[in-house]
Design a protein around this motif. Structure first.
Motif, short mmCIF file in Angstrom:
data_model
loop_
_atom_site.label_atom_id
_atom_site.label_comp_id
_atom_site.label_asym_id
_atom_site.label_seq_id
_atom_site.Cartn_x
_atom_site.Cartn_y
_atom_site.Cartn_z
N ALA A 1 0.85 -1.20 0.00
CA ALA A 1 0.00 0.00 0.00
C ALA A 1 0.89 1.25 0.00
O ALA A 1 1.98 1.25 0.57
N LEU A 2 0.40 2.29 -0.63
CA LEU A 2 1.11 3.58 -0.62
C LEU A 2 0.98 4.23 0.75
O LEU A 2 -0.06 4.13 1.39
N THR A 3 2.03 4.88 1.16
CA THR A 3 1.97 5.73 2.35
C THR A 3 1.62 7.15 1.88
O THR A 3 1.57 7.42 0.67
N ASP A 4 1.40 8.04 2.83
CA ASP A 4 1.17 9.44 2.45
C ASP A 4 2.37 9.99 1.68
O ASP A 4 2.21 10.73 0.71
N LYS A 5 3.57 9.61 2.11
CA LYS A 5 4.79 10.04 1.41
C LYS A 5 4.81 9.49 -0.01
O LYS A 5 5.22 10.19 -0.95
N GLY A 6 4.37 8.27 -0.20
CA GLY A 6 4.30 7.67 -1.53
C GLY A 6 3.29 8.35 -2.42
O GLY A 6 3.54 8.58 -3.61
N ARG A 7 2.13 8.69 -1.84
CA ARG A 7 1.11 9.42 -2.62
C ARG A 7 1.63 10.79 -3.04
O ARG A 7 1.42 11.23 -4.18
N ALA A 8 2.34 11.46 -2.14
CA ALA A 8 2.91 12.78 -2.46
C ALA A 8 3.97 12.66 -3.55
O ALA A 8 4.01 13.48 -4.48
N ALA A 9 4.82 11.63 -3.48
CA ALA A 9 5.84 11.42 -4.51
C ALA A 9 5.19 11.15 -5.86
O ALA A 9 5.64 11.67 -6.89
N MET A 10 4.15 10.36 -5.85
CA MET A 10 3.44 10.05 -7.11
C MET A 10 2.80 11.31 -7.69
O MET A 10 2.88 11.56 -8.89
N GLN A 11 2.19 12.12 -6.84
CA GLN A 11 1.59 13.38 -7.30
C GLN A 11 2.66 14.31 -7.86
O GLN A 11 2.47 14.92 -8.92
N ASP A 12 3.79 14.41 -7.19
CA ASP A 12 4.90 15.24 -7.68
C ASP A 12 5.40 14.73 -9.03
O ASP A 12 5.70 15.52 -9.93
N ALA A 13 5.51 13.41 -9.17
CA ALA A 13 5.96 12.83 -10.44
C ALA A 13 4.98 13.16 -11.56
O ALA A 13 5.40 13.51 -12.67
N MET A 14 3.71 13.06 -11.27
CA MET A 14 2.71 13.33 -12.30
C MET A 14 2.67 14.82 -12.65
O MET A 14 2.37 15.19 -13.80
N THR A 15 2.97 15.68 -11.70
CA THR A 15 3.06 17.11 -11.98
C THR A 15 4.19 17.39 -12.97
O THR A 15 4.05 18.23 -13.86
N LEU A 16 5.29 16.66 -12.84
CA LEU A 16 6.39 16.77 -13.78
C LEU A 16 6.05 16.12 -15.13
O LEU A 16 6.47 16.60 -16.18
N GLN A 17 5.31 15.02 -15.07
CA GLN A 17 5.02 14.26 -16.28
C GLN A 17 4.10 15.01 -17.24
O GLN A 17 4.25 14.90 -18.46
N THR A 18 3.16 15.78 -16.73
CA THR A 18 2.16 16.42 -17.59
C THR A 18 2.78 17.32 -18.66
O THR A 18 2.51 17.11 -19.85
N PRO A 19 3.61 18.30 -18.31
CA PRO A 19 4.18 19.12 -19.38
C PRO A 19 5.13 18.33 -20.28
O PRO A 19 5.22 18.59 -21.48
#
Length: 159
Positions: A102-120
């Motif tokens: 399962a993802l931790t809160d830190k894992g969810r934040a890392a995934m969100q940060d990665a997707m923020t970079l991925q979009t552009p």
């Protein structure tokens, strides 16, 4: 038939496969550069994304199946993610040894940060390509994947 015995479609598909290998290498290297500042690699990002896509904690074997990688390789990555606090292991009511990931809160934040970079990044890659062409390539990849998966299942059943 071509001189080497390929049908015209087989020759074209063979060229596509070689270019796909190169594309995969370039995607992994680009992904590594994109998320390096987050302490991730393309492999870690892929595992985190697979956990998110599953919408609920699942065992490593299921994650490996969804990624198309070996269970041992995914286990190693999951162990690294757990050590870094991005995932946690939960008891599995259906299997004593195959814990759920399962993802931790830190894992969810890392995934969100990665997707923020991925979009552009992905939007820039898509520039000049039509949605229709992308959809056609995607459909061809899915059809080839299904054929390869069916062949693998048949080989496993036969062997």
């Amino acid at each position: 038939m071509t001189v080497d015995g390929h049908t015209p479609a087989g020759a074209r598909l063979s060229s596509l496969m070689l270019d796909s290998f190169k594309l995969n290498s370039l995607l992994l290297a680009s992904g590594d550069r994109l998320v390096a500042g987050l302490g991730l690699t393309s492999a870690r990002w892929q595992v985190l994304g697979t956990i998110v896509a599953g919408q609920q904690p699942r065992p490593v074997a299921w994650l490996a199946r969804d990624i198309g990688a070996s269970r041992q390789n995914v286990q190693r990555i999951v162990n690294d993610l757990e050590r870094d606090g991005l995932v946690t292991f939960e008891p599995n009511p259906h299997h004593k040894r195959a814990h759920l990931v399962a993802l931790t809160d830190k894992g969810r934040a890392a995934m969100q940060d990665a997707m923020t970079l991925q979009t552009p990044w992905v939007n820039e890659l898509a520039e000049g390509l039509s949605v229709e062409d992308i959809a056609t390539v995607h459909e061809v990849i899915l059809r080839l994947r299904r054929k390869l998966e069916a062949a693998a299942q048949k080989a496993d059943a036969d062997g």
